[in-house]
Design an enzyme around this catalytic site. Structure first.
Site, PDB file in Angstrom:
ATOM      1  N   SER A 154      44.300  43.781   5.407  1.00  0.00           N
ATOM      2  CA  SER A 154      44.952  42.523   5.681  1.00  0.00           C
ATOM      3  C   SER A 154      46.411  42.482   5.239  1.00  0.00           C
ATOM      4  CB  SER A 154      44.181  41.389   4.996  1.00  0.00           C
ATOM      5  OG  SER A 154      44.241  41.531   3.586  1.00  0.00           O
ATOM      6  N   THR A 160      40.794  44.011  -1.185  1.00  0.00           N
ATOM      7  CA  THR A 160      39.424  43.719  -1.591  1.00  0.00           C
ATOM      8  C   THR A 160      38.530  44.855  -1.093  1.00  0.00           C
ATOM      9  OG1 THR A 160      39.927  41.377  -1.360  1.00  0.00           O
ATOM     10  CG2 THR A 160      37.586  41.991  -1.510  1.00  0.00           C
ATOM     11  N   SER A 161      38.725  45.215   0.176  1.00  0.00           N
ATOM     12  CA  SER A 161      38.114  46.401   0.767  1.00  0.00           C
ATOM     13  C   SER A 161      39.009  46.854   1.919  1.00  0.00           C
ATOM     14  CB  SER A 161      36.702  46.090   1.268  1.00  0.00           C
ATOM     15  OG  SER A 161      36.136  47.253   1.831  1.00  0.00           O
ATOM     16  N   GLY A 162      39.878  47.791   1.657  1.00  0.00           N
ATOM     17  CA  GLY A 162      40.698  48.384   2.712  1.00  0.00           C
ATOM     18  C   GLY A 162      42.041  47.739   2.979  1.00  0.00           C
ATOM     19  N   SER A 163      42.354  46.628   2.348  1.00  0.00           N
ATOM     20  CA  SER A 163      43.517  45.849   2.781  1.00  0.00           C
ATOM     21  C   SER A 163      44.873  46.408   2.380  1.00  0.00           C
ATOM     22  CB  SER A 163      43.399  44.397   2.300  1.00  0.00           C
ATOM     23  OG  SER A 163      42.514  43.695   3.132  1.00  0.00           O
ATOM     24  N   LYS A 192      53.188  40.423  -0.301  1.00  0.00           N
ATOM     25  CA  LYS A 192      52.204  39.763   0.561  1.00  0.00           C
ATOM     26  C   LYS A 192      52.163  38.278   0.221  1.00  0.00           C
ATOM     27  CE  LYS A 192      47.348  40.566   1.989  1.00  0.00           C
ATOM     28  NZ  LYS A 192      46.149  41.364   1.639  1.00  0.00           N
TER      29      LYS A 192
END
Ligand SMILES: *[C@@H]1O[C@H](CO)[C@@H](O)[C@H](O)[C@H]1NC(C)=O
Ligand SMILES: *[C@@H]1O[C@H](CO)[C@@H](O)[C@H](O)[C@H]1NC(C)=O
Ligand SMILES: *[C@@H]1O[C@H](CO)[C@@H](O)[C@H](O)[C@H]1NC(C)=O
Ligand SMILES: *[C@@H]1O[C@H](CO)[C@@H](O)[C@H](O)[C@H]1NC(C)=O
Ligand SMILES: *[C@@H]1O[C@H](CO)[C@@H](O)[C@H](O)[C@H]1NC(C)=O
Ligand SMILES: *[C@@H]1O[C@H](CO)[C@@H](O)[C@H](O)[C@H]1NC(C)=O
Ligand SMILES: *[C@@H]1O[C@H](CO)[C@@H](O)[C@H](O)[C@H]1NC(C)=O
Ligand SMILES: CC(=O)N[C@H]1CO[C@H](CO)[C@@H](O)[C@@H]1O
Length: 550
Positions: A184, A205-208, A103
């Site tokens: 993301s 961080t949350s779900g990425s 990433k």
């Protein structure tokens, strides 16, 4: 070089050296580390050949999916050196010579950008490789290039789209046309799904990691915060950020996790890890019978509070998965509810905690840059750059998240921060995933991936997502506003999330592997776009690739 042996004895003597005719060339859409290492060790193809094939695959599809933002022109040299080591019998480990895409927000000390998809950080160089990038190189992996992402890891706008960045454009996933890739780590998801590299890295961080893995039919491991270093990774939140693998099989994800995990003096959250010098070999937990006797809880209230007609196919796949888990020997414990979930769902506390961390952690990251061409030192600087630079597409893509953060004005040294953070820990801990596990003495809880990750996120707990199905024919198509990417449609993959206590990755991997081996869901998924380029038969010499060097 070696003639086909006609005498059995001669064949036996040369059994480790294959002729081209005896070689098998794994399909790069499905290739595992084991298959790739087999061909590399046998001399059927080289890492240079692999790099060449992956780049040809990327060129075929990238104008549609925009998963890859940049390739490293040094990969040819790097691959050649690793091939040279292999010829001398130096094998650094199970990932030696395998190309990976990472990433864009993971720092590298090479020609590649580390800019979170934003022109505000164009050519802003970190002082060295991130610890993660350094570990990949040490394991013998080839960092082929970087993947596009939701800009700023989806921490800028309240009306942008998943997988869009000003620099990289819009990532599109590969299962239905115009598919929302989620985010993301959008490009990492699509790249791994289409075999544009052996595997990829995302950040969460949350779900990425978990959500784009779900939408691209992948296995994603979101490690416990502190298992993998965040040093020189563009941050959102020190309390929640973590770096993890996105791969096509549980075992391949586990191999990459072992390569990147471990303590780092530059990231003191990693010092809480129970592993000092010796990180587990996570792949060893990929063994038969991994679900036998495992106690798995179902927080039914989470399902009830998110229910609606549109959820029917998702919930049906989840119920079918529970049956498989039972068949494989798991003990299913019903109603291990997340007691604070209703409050968590309607609370904005977790968003405020992230915003406060971002103000502090971004400023800290910017202060450590080697070069900072746009001269940005704070969130306020980045915001005003974004407002005045047309290619940032403001205000069509607003800066709502930043506007809110600066208006609230709390950073993570503010006295007001701590009560909010404590509240967050309750939502995810006692009132969330940790409480459910402890009260019922569970190994894990499971949920459909999209419902599971937020609760683990706020306490830094690990999640492993595995494909569990795809939306069936007849599913009502849903577009995500306001940019109208296709988020739900027949053929869009669905994932099952295993969520555990901190550092419980070995147990989660055991269970995910057993489920994957039984169901083999990936084999049932369809792509509307697939690159055709493959390793070319007769590969095995690097000479024909001289033309590619720069
Ligand atoms: C595709 O990948 C290449 C790297 O080869 C990159 O330069 C290009 O900008 C990418 N994006 C598109 C839309 O082609
Ligand atoms: C972790 O490091 C930061 C600086 O990077 C420092 O401010 C903080 O106090 C450290 N925390 C602990 C628990 O050591
Ligand atoms: C858990 O939630 C389900 C669904 O809302 C509910 O039916 C059940 O009574 C709850 N169980 C407990 C122990 O709270
Ligand atoms: C959130 O939900 C809880 C429980 O249902 C309720 O008590 C509370 O008033 C709600 N808060 C808001 C801001 O809606
Ligand atoms: C954080 O807030 C304090 C005031 O509470 C301020 O002095 C400090 O500069 C802020 N730090 C950042 C990075 O904004
Ligand atoms: C996004 O929000 C901004 C205002 O914050 C608005 O001006 C813009 O039109 C919105 N974009 C879309 C596509 O709706
Ligand atoms: C998305 O669809 C809506 C409803 O059809 C339409 O009003 C809107 O302009 C579309 N947005 C974009 C960016 O095309
Ligand atoms: C760096 C990069 O990938 N840039 C691409 C951004 O998206 C546009 C199209 O939307 C492409 O033309 C660029 O190549």
């Amino acid at each position: 070089m070696f003639r086909v042996a006609v005498v059995g004895l001669v064949a036996a003597v040369f059994c480790s050296i294959r002729t081209a005719a005896e070689c098998t060339y794994p399909d790069l859409l499905t290739a595992t580390a084991r298959e790739l290492q087999h061909g590399l060790d046998a001399g059927c193809f080289t890492s240079v050949d692999l790099v060449d094939a992956y780049i040809r695959r990327t060129a075929e599809v990238n104008s549609t999916v925009r998963a890859v933002v940049e390739l490293n022109s040094e990969v040819w040299e790097i691959a050649k050196e690793l091939d040279e080591e292999r010829r001398k019998g130096i094998i650094r480990g199970p990932l030696h010579g395998l190309p990976i895409l990472i990433k864009e927000n993971i720092g590298t000390d090479d020609e590649l950008q580390t800019n979170a998809g934003s022109y505000a950080l164009m050519d802003a160089k970190p002082i060295s490789d991130s610890t993660i990038a350094a570990r990949l190189r040490k394991a013998g992996m080839i960092i082929l290039g970087k993947t596009n992402l939701s800009q700023w890891a989806n921490f800028r706008s309240t009306n942008s789209s998943n997988g869009w960045s000003a620099w990289g454009g819009q990532v599109i996933a590969a299962h239905v046309p115009n598919q929302d890739p989620s985010g993301s780590s959008s490009g990492s998801g699509v790249a791994s799904d289409l075999g544009l590299a052996y595997a990829s890295l995302g950040t969460e961080t949350s779900g990425s990691i978990t959500s784009p893995s779900e939408k691209s039919g992948l296995v994603g491991i979101k490690p416990t915060v502190g298992l993998t270093s965040r040093y020189l990774v563009i941050p959102v939140s020190e309390r929640q950020d973590t770096v993890g693998p996105m791969a096509r099989t549980v075992k391949d994800a586990a191999l990459v996790l072992s390569a990147i995990a471990g303590q780092d003096q530059h990231d003191n959250y990693t010092l809480a890890s129970p592993y000092k010098q010796h990180v587990p070999d996570y792949a060893q937990y990929c063994k038969e019978g991994g679900l036998k006797g495992k106690r798995i809880g179902i927080p039914r209230n989470v399902l009830a509070l998110n229910n609606g007609p549109a959820m029917a196919p998702y919930y049906a796949a989840f119920e079918a998965s529970i049956k498989v888990l039972k068949k494989l020997g798991a003990v299913i414990v019903e109603d291990t509810n997340f007691t604070a979930y209703a409050n968590f769902q309607n609370s904005s506390v977790s968003e405020t905690v992230l915003e406060a961390d971002f103000i502090s952690d971004l400023a800290n990251y910017l202060s450590e840059l080697k070069t900072n061409p746009q001269d940005v030192h704070s969130l306020a600087d980045v915001r005003s750059f974004t407002h005045r630079f047309p290619r940032e597409k403001w205000p069509a893509r607003n800066t709502g998240t930043w506007d809110h953060a600066l208006k609230v004005g709390i950073n993570n040294t503010s006295p007001a921060f701590w009560p909010l953070y404590e509240q967050n820990l309750h939502f995810g801990g006692e009132g969330g995933v940790f409480g459910a596990i402890e009260r019922a003495n569970l190994d894990a809880v499971i949920l459909p991936t999209n419902l599971g990750y937020p609760v683990s996120a706020v306490v830094g707990g690990p999640v492993v997502t595995v494909p569990m199905g795809a939306y069936p024919a007849g599913t009502h198509v849903q577009l995500s506003p306001p940019w109208n990417l296709t988020s739900v449609a027949p053929g869009v993959p669905m994932g099952l999330a295993f969520m555990g206590l901190k550092w419980s990755e070995p147990t989660l991997i055991e269970m995910a592997y057993a489920f994957e081996q039984k169901t083999q869901v990936r084999e049932t998924l369809h792509h509307y776009i697939v690159p055709k380029a493959q390793l070319e038969h007769g590969d095995g010499g690097a000479h024909k690739h001289e033309k590619h060097k720069h």
